[in-house]
Design an enzyme around this catalytic site. Sequence first.
Site, PDB file in Angstrom:
ATOM      1  N   LYS A  45       0.788  -1.238   0.000  1.00 35.76           N
ATOM      2  CA  LYS A  45       0.000   0.000   0.000  1.00 35.76           C
ATOM      3  C   LYS A  45       0.822   1.291   0.000  1.00 35.76           C
ATOM      4  O   LYS A  45       0.246   2.369  -0.019  1.00 35.76           O
ATOM      5  CB  LYS A  45      -0.924   0.007   1.218  1.00 35.76           C
ATOM      6  CG  LYS A  45      -2.048  -1.000   1.095  1.00 35.76           C
ATOM      7  CD  LYS A  45      -2.954  -0.945   2.305  1.00 35.76           C
ATOM      8  CE  LYS A  45      -4.147  -1.849   2.145  1.00 35.76           C
ATOM      9  NZ  LYS A  45      -4.941  -1.909   3.366  1.00 35.76           N
ATOM     10  N   ARG A  94     -16.393  -5.048   6.736  1.00 35.01           N
ATOM     11  CA  ARG A  94     -17.248  -3.871   6.603  1.00 35.01           C
ATOM     12  C   ARG A  94     -18.434  -4.150   5.695  1.00 35.01           C
ATOM     13  O   ARG A  94     -19.561  -4.052   6.075  1.00 35.01           O
ATOM     14  CB  ARG A  94     -16.436  -2.686   6.059  1.00 35.01           C
ATOM     15  CG  ARG A  94     -15.616  -1.982   7.106  1.00 35.01           C
ATOM     16  CD  ARG A  94     -14.626  -1.061   6.478  1.00 35.01           C
ATOM     17  NE  ARG A  94     -13.791  -1.786   5.515  1.00 35.01           N
ATOM     18  CZ  ARG A  94     -12.892  -1.217   4.741  1.00 35.01           C
ATOM     19  NH1 ARG A  94     -12.717   0.052   4.783  1.00 35.01           N
ATOM     20  NH2 ARG A  94     -12.171  -1.944   3.913  1.00 35.01           N
ATOM     21  N   SER A 132      -8.632   3.577   6.194  1.00 33.90           N
ATOM     22  CA  SER A 132      -7.440   4.405   6.409  1.00 33.90           C
ATOM     23  C   SER A 132      -7.229   5.327   5.217  1.00 33.90           C
ATOM     24  O   SER A 132      -6.874   6.502   5.383  1.00 33.90           O
ATOM     25  CB  SER A 132      -6.220   3.518   6.618  1.00 33.90           C
ATOM     26  OG  SER A 132      -6.424   2.685   7.734  1.00 33.90           O
TER      27      SER A 132
HETATM   28  N1  COA Z   1     -13.575  -0.451  10.423  1.00 30.36           N
HETATM   29  C1  COA Z   1     -13.303   0.382   9.426  1.00 30.36           C
HETATM   30  N2  COA Z   1     -12.308   0.156   8.536  1.00 30.36           N
HETATM   31  C2  COA Z   1     -11.564  -0.947   8.679  1.00 30.36           C
HETATM   32  C3  COA Z   1     -11.800  -1.856   9.708  1.00 30.36           C
HETATM   33  C4  COA Z   1     -12.846  -1.573  10.623  1.00 30.36           C
HETATM   34  N3  COA Z   1     -13.133  -2.399  11.611  1.00 30.36           N
HETATM   35  N4  COA Z   1     -10.914  -2.865   9.596  1.00 30.36           N
HETATM   36  C5  COA Z   1     -10.162  -2.601   8.525  1.00 30.36           C
HETATM   37  N5  COA Z   1     -10.528  -1.434   7.975  1.00 30.36           N
HETATM   38  C6  COA Z   1      -9.968  -0.839   6.769  1.00 30.36           C
HETATM   39  C7  COA Z   1      -8.574  -0.327   6.965  1.00 30.36           C
HETATM   40  O1  COA Z   1      -8.552   1.013   7.336  1.00 30.36           O
HETATM   41  C8  COA Z   1      -7.943  -0.566   5.613  1.00 30.36           C
HETATM   42  O2  COA Z   1      -8.173   0.528   4.768  1.00 30.36           O
HETATM   43  P1  COA Z   1      -7.218   0.847   3.535  1.00 30.36           P
HETATM   44  O3  COA Z   1      -7.370  -0.280   2.574  1.00 30.36           O
HETATM   45  O4  COA Z   1      -7.738   2.124   3.039  1.00 30.36           O
HETATM   46  O5  COA Z   1      -5.807   0.946   4.072  1.00 30.36           O
HETATM   47  C9  COA Z   1      -8.685  -1.785   5.067  1.00 30.36           C
HETATM   48  O6  COA Z   1      -9.861  -1.866   5.802  1.00 30.36           O
HETATM   49  C10 COA Z   1      -7.964  -3.091   5.280  1.00 30.36           C
HETATM   50  O7  COA Z   1      -6.907  -2.878   6.121  1.00 30.36           O
HETATM   51  P2  COA Z   1      -6.366  -3.750   7.307  1.00 30.36           P
HETATM   52  O8  COA Z   1      -7.429  -4.384   8.100  1.00 30.36           O
HETATM   53  O9  COA Z   1      -5.401  -2.884   8.039  1.00 30.36           O
HETATM   54  O10 COA Z   1      -5.668  -4.898   6.579  1.00 30.36           O
HETATM   55  P3  COA Z   1      -4.655  -4.848   5.405  1.00 30.36           P
HETATM   56  O11 COA Z   1      -5.397  -5.312   4.217  1.00 30.36           O
HETATM   57  O12 COA Z   1      -3.961  -3.553   5.334  1.00 30.36           O
HETATM   58  O13 COA Z   1      -3.606  -5.910   5.916  1.00 30.36           O
HETATM   59  C11 COA Z   1      -2.394  -7.963   6.032  1.00 30.36           C
HETATM   60  C12 COA Z   1      -3.381  -7.077   5.274  1.00 30.36           C
HETATM   61  C13 COA Z   1      -1.182  -7.184   6.497  1.00 30.36           C
HETATM   62  C14 COA Z   1      -3.068  -8.556   7.231  1.00 30.36           C
HETATM   63  C15 COA Z   1      -2.008  -9.079   5.031  1.00 30.36           C
HETATM   64  O14 COA Z   1      -1.508  -8.500   3.862  1.00 30.36           O
HETATM   65  C16 COA Z   1      -0.959 -10.019   5.588  1.00 30.36           C
HETATM   66  O15 COA Z   1      -1.278 -10.915   6.318  1.00 30.36           O
HETATM   67  N6  COA Z   1       0.308  -9.809   5.215  1.00 30.36           N
HETATM   68  C17 COA Z   1       1.416 -10.633   5.678  1.00 30.36           C
HETATM   69  C18 COA Z   1       1.959 -11.525   4.562  1.00 30.36           C
HETATM   70  C19 COA Z   1       1.109 -12.754   4.436  1.00 30.36           C
HETATM   71  O16 COA Z   1       1.025 -13.595   5.309  1.00 30.36           O
HETATM   72  N7  COA Z   1       0.472 -12.874   3.270  1.00 30.36           N
HETATM   73  C20 COA Z   1      -0.386 -13.998   2.964  1.00 30.36           C
HETATM   74  C21 COA Z   1      -1.770 -13.775   3.544  1.00 30.36           C
HETATM   75  S1  COA Z   1      -2.831 -15.098   3.123  1.00 30.36           S
END
Ligand code: COA
Length: 167
Positions: A45, A94, A132
């Site tokens: 990101k 969501r 975010s």
């Molecule tokens: N309410 C409102 N918004 C929410 C929320 C909630 N309860 N929970 C999540 N969000 C939003 C976040 O703000 C975020 O917004 P953005 O896309 O604008 O940044 C979005 O939803 C998702 O974000 P988040 O929950 O932080 O997850 P992510 O998608 O950024 O994280 C990882 C993903 C890091 C968990 C994933 O990539 C990972 O596990 N990486 C490690 C490597 C790995 O193991 N990969 C294989 C996975 S199978």
Amino acid sequence: MGKEKRVAIYPGTFDPLTNGHFCLVDRGLDIFDQIIVAVAHDSPKNPLFTLEERVEMAKEVFAGEPRIIVEPFAGLLIDYARKKKAKAILRGLRAVSDFEYEFQMALMNRKLDPMIQTVFLMTDYRWLYISSTIIKDVAKLGGNIHGLVPEVVEKKLLERFGKKGQG
Ligand code: COA
């Protein structure tokens, strides 16, 4: 014999942490004994905040709650979860748009380790429309984000983008 602690990992980029994330962790404490907020090191990101800043903000937000630990993590989430002896990965949902991505991740993580469950909680309706990214966009253009992110995060965003958003 003492009961084994139920530990969950709540992973994310947290760039930055919003009230949606906060609310989910808070509700997760009704289910788990300990939640590790795991801040992802590697993110496609291109985060606004550095890993250190994202961790620091989250630590400040959850300071005073000993059942919550904030840590950075790198590499595969499932390896990290195993290392932490976590029973579950906690994720928020969501809307329908989140489902496909979350379903894919949950299935892949289960394939990698069937002993670690992914647990989904529906985001509270108050935070359904925030992410975010949208928070950063609004703050950058001087919109008011008060009440959508924890105070620490609001302050940090205002520092980053200037104080236009106030009022
Ligand atoms: N309410 C409102 N918004 C929410 C929320 C909630 N309860 N929970 C999540 N969000 C939003 C976040 O703000 C975020 O917004 P953005 O896309 O604008 O940044 C979005 O939803 C998702 O974000 P988040 O929950 O932080 O997850 P992510 O998608 O950024 O994280 C990882 C993903 C890091 C968990 C994933 O990539 C990972 O596990 N990486 C490690 C490597 C790995 O193991 N990969 C294989 C996975 S199978």
